[in-house]
Design a protein around this motif. Structure first.
Motif, PDB file in Angstrom:
ATOM      1  N   SER A   1       0.681  -1.228   0.037  1.00 30.14           N
ATOM      2  CA  SER A   1      -0.108   0.037   0.042  1.00 30.14           C
ATOM      3  C   SER A   1       1.018   1.187  -0.029  1.00 30.14           C
ATOM      4  CB  SER A   1      -1.035  -0.049   1.288  1.00 30.14           C
ATOM      5  OG  SER A   1      -1.837  -1.122   1.146  1.00 30.14           O
ATOM      6  N   LYS A   2       2.082   1.343   0.656  1.00 24.49           N
ATOM      7  CA  LYS A   2       2.803   2.281   0.816  1.00 24.49           C
ATOM      8  C   LYS A   2       3.641   2.439  -0.584  1.00 24.49           C
ATOM      9  CE  LYS A   2       3.856   2.171   5.878  1.00 24.49           C
ATOM     10  NZ  LYS A   2       5.139   2.150   6.703  1.00 24.49           N
ATOM     11  N   VAL A   3       3.992   1.469  -1.212  1.00 24.05           N
ATOM     12  CA  VAL A   3       4.561   1.594  -2.621  1.00 24.05           C
ATOM     13  C   VAL A   3       3.596   2.316  -3.493  1.00 24.05           C
ATOM     14  CG1 VAL A   3       5.341   0.484  -4.389  1.00 24.05           C
ATOM     15  CG2 VAL A   3       6.238  -0.272  -2.105  1.00 24.05           C
TER      16      VAL A   3
ATOM     17  N   GLU B   1       3.154   5.832  -3.007  1.00 18.60           N
ATOM     18  CA  GLU B   1       4.230   6.923  -3.248  1.00 18.60           C
ATOM     19  C   GLU B   1       4.436   7.252  -4.782  1.00 18.60           C
ATOM     20  OE1 GLU B   1       7.199   8.237  -1.723  1.00 18.60           O
ATOM     21  OE2 GLU B   1       5.637   7.988  -0.073  1.00 18.60           O
ATOM     22  N   VAL B   2       3.960   6.103  -5.449  1.00 21.58           N
ATOM     23  CA  VAL B   2       3.861   6.404  -6.989  1.00 21.58           C
ATOM     24  C   VAL B   2       2.675   7.019  -7.450  1.00 21.58           C
ATOM     25  CG1 VAL B   2       3.734   5.037  -9.390  1.00 21.58           C
ATOM     26  CG2 VAL B   2       5.139   4.075  -7.444  1.00 21.58           C
ATOM     27  N   ASP B   3       1.463   6.772  -6.669  1.00 25.31           N
ATOM     28  CA  ASP B   3       0.184   7.379  -6.893  1.00 25.31           C
ATOM     29  C   ASP B   3       0.395   8.934  -6.953  1.00 25.31           C
ATOM     30  OD1 ASP B   3      -1.780   6.160  -8.033  1.00 25.31           O
ATOM     31  OD2 ASP B   3      -3.058   6.207  -6.241  1.00 25.31           O
ATOM     32  N   LYS B   4       1.019   9.428  -6.050  1.00 24.01           N
ATOM     33  CA  LYS B   4       0.816  10.807  -5.732  1.00 24.01           C
ATOM     34  C   LYS B   4       1.569  11.500  -6.842  1.00 24.01           C
ATOM     35  CE  LYS B   4       4.974  11.206  -2.590  1.00 24.01           C
ATOM     36  NZ  LYS B   4       5.403  11.505  -1.189  1.00 24.01           N
ATOM     37  N   TRP B   5       2.365  10.998  -7.786  1.00 21.09           N
ATOM     38  CA  TRP B   5       2.996  11.534  -8.831  1.00 21.09           C
ATOM     39  C   TRP B   5       2.321  11.269 -10.235  1.00 21.09           C
ATOM     40  CZ3 TRP B   5       7.346  14.536  -8.731  1.00 21.09           C
ATOM     41  CH2 TRP B   5       8.170  14.455  -7.649  1.00 21.09           C
ATOM     42  N   MET B   6       1.330  10.093  -9.990  1.00 22.26           N
ATOM     43  CA  MET B   6       0.941   9.752 -11.537  1.00 22.26           C
ATOM     44  C   MET B   6       0.238  10.581 -12.475  1.00 22.26           C
ATOM     45  SD  MET B   6       0.417   6.533 -12.814  1.00 22.26           S
ATOM     46  CE  MET B   6       0.505   5.282 -11.509  1.00 22.26           C
ATOM     47  N   GLU B   7      -0.470  11.723 -11.738  1.00 22.66           N
ATOM     48  CA  GLU B   7      -1.463  12.339 -12.481  1.00 22.66           C
ATOM     49  C   GLU B   7      -0.228  13.387 -13.443  1.00 22.66           C
ATOM     50  OE1 GLU B   7      -2.687  15.749  -9.212  1.00 22.66           O
ATOM     51  OE2 GLU B   7      -3.915  14.412 -10.102  1.00 22.66           O
TER      52      GLU B   7
END
Length: 325
Positions: free
Chosen positions: A104-106, A109-115
């Motif tokens: 979930s943490k990984v 971390e990626v998701d907050k940059w995705m957009e």
């Protein structure tokens, strides 16, 4: 076979000139592309670097690498140009009872940059650790949900071949298999052997069966299909087969795909391109650019040509086709 391949040969240089954005003093950082590579582990640090730096050398503004903690210092040391995120984890460093929370943490971390990203490159130097692949599967699902294009190479293709649903029906997914990766895909999806005598029809059938993803089948001539059409790129090229060229290609396709999306959106109904699929256009341009850079590098270095030599020729190769001025 040669007759068939000639019939689908595309004017790749014209595609490059059409979709490459003009350099404009009014543009700001990020408008020429923000690319992220998902890959890099203890064993493999060169591949994600090659993909990410190739994106910058072609003209992307920002290039990120999401890798394991072990790989991050090594990749950072290759170049200060890359933004390196040491967020991925492998099984050896995660206890069984912690896997769910770490996963979930990984993803977070990626998701907050995705957009922010115009395209993801998934697979260079990824390795085949089961926990890591599970995390990357979730990253791919989130990319689909946010409509971010994904270019899949290397161990990303290993992951996808064993879980076709990750990309099935996603028109912004590109698979870039070499001869062995393509063989495994054909066996898995079409339940048949590779048919070199009817390569055009087979790659068309494969792309269609996976639901309209775009496949770039690497070879003497690169074949590109989205299930509706087949294009061939056979210009340029090099007899030198050093490792790492596929990583250059994946980074190149990512940039050109993002540029093609921008071009089609800006051109609306006034585009002069015969194909309107940005994934296909990105593959055509990326293939031709890689082949030209390899040709230029080989003309100077011959047998000693290595991946770094080809990367250094990307800028000149694009300038020859589409001058910045």
């Amino acid at each position: 076979m040669q007759q068939d391949l000639r019939s689908v040969e595309v004017d790749a240089e014209s595609v490059i000139r059409s979709i490459t954005p003009a350099l404009d003093l009014t543009r700001h950082k990020g408008q020429a592309g923000k690319i992220a590579v998902i890959g890099g582990c203890r064993e493999y640090t060169g591949a994600p670097y090659f993909a990410a730096i190739s994106a910058l050398k072609i003209g992307a503004d920002l290039s990120h690498v999401f890798c394991t903690k072990d790989a991050a210092p090594v990749i950072k040391s290759y170049s200060p140009e890359l933004i390196v995120h040491p967020v991925l984890e492998e099984s050896y460093s995660v206890r069984e009872e912690d896997k769910k929370i770490i996963s979930s943490k990984v993803l977070a971390e990626v998701d907050k940059w995705m957009e922010r990203f115009d395209c993801l490159v998934i697979g260079p130097g990824l390795g085949r650790d089961p926990f890591l692949l599970d995390c990357v599967s979730e990253i791919m699902r989130h990319a689909r949900q946010t409509n971010v294009p994904i270019v899949i190479d290397g161990d990303g293709l290993f992951l996808v071949t064993n879980n076709i649903d990750l990309v099935s029906g996603y028109a912004l997914a590109v698979l870039t298999p070499n001869v062995n990766e393509y063989k495994r895909l054909v066996e898995k999806v079409l339940s048949s052997e590779v048919n070199d005598l009817d390569a055009t029809q087979q790659v068309l059938s494969l792309a269609k069966k996976i639901g309209g993803v775009t496949i770039l089948k690497k070879g003497k001539s690169d074949l590109i299909s989205d299930g509706d059409t087949v294009k061939s790129v056979s210009i340029y090229g090099s007899p030198r087969r050093c490792g790492g060229q596929g990583d250059i290609l994946s980074g190149s396709v990512a940039v050109f795909l993002s540029w093609a999306r921008q071009h089609i959106k800006a051109a609306d109904s006034n585009s002069n391109l015969s194909c309107e699929n940005p994934a296909v256009l990105g593959c055509i341009a990326g293939s031709a650019m890689m082949r030209k850079a390899a040709s230029v590098a080989f003309s100077h270095k011959k047998r000693s040509t290595v991946t770094g030599d080809i990367i250094e020729c990307l800028g000149k190769s694009l300038e020859d086709i589409c001058p910045a001025t």
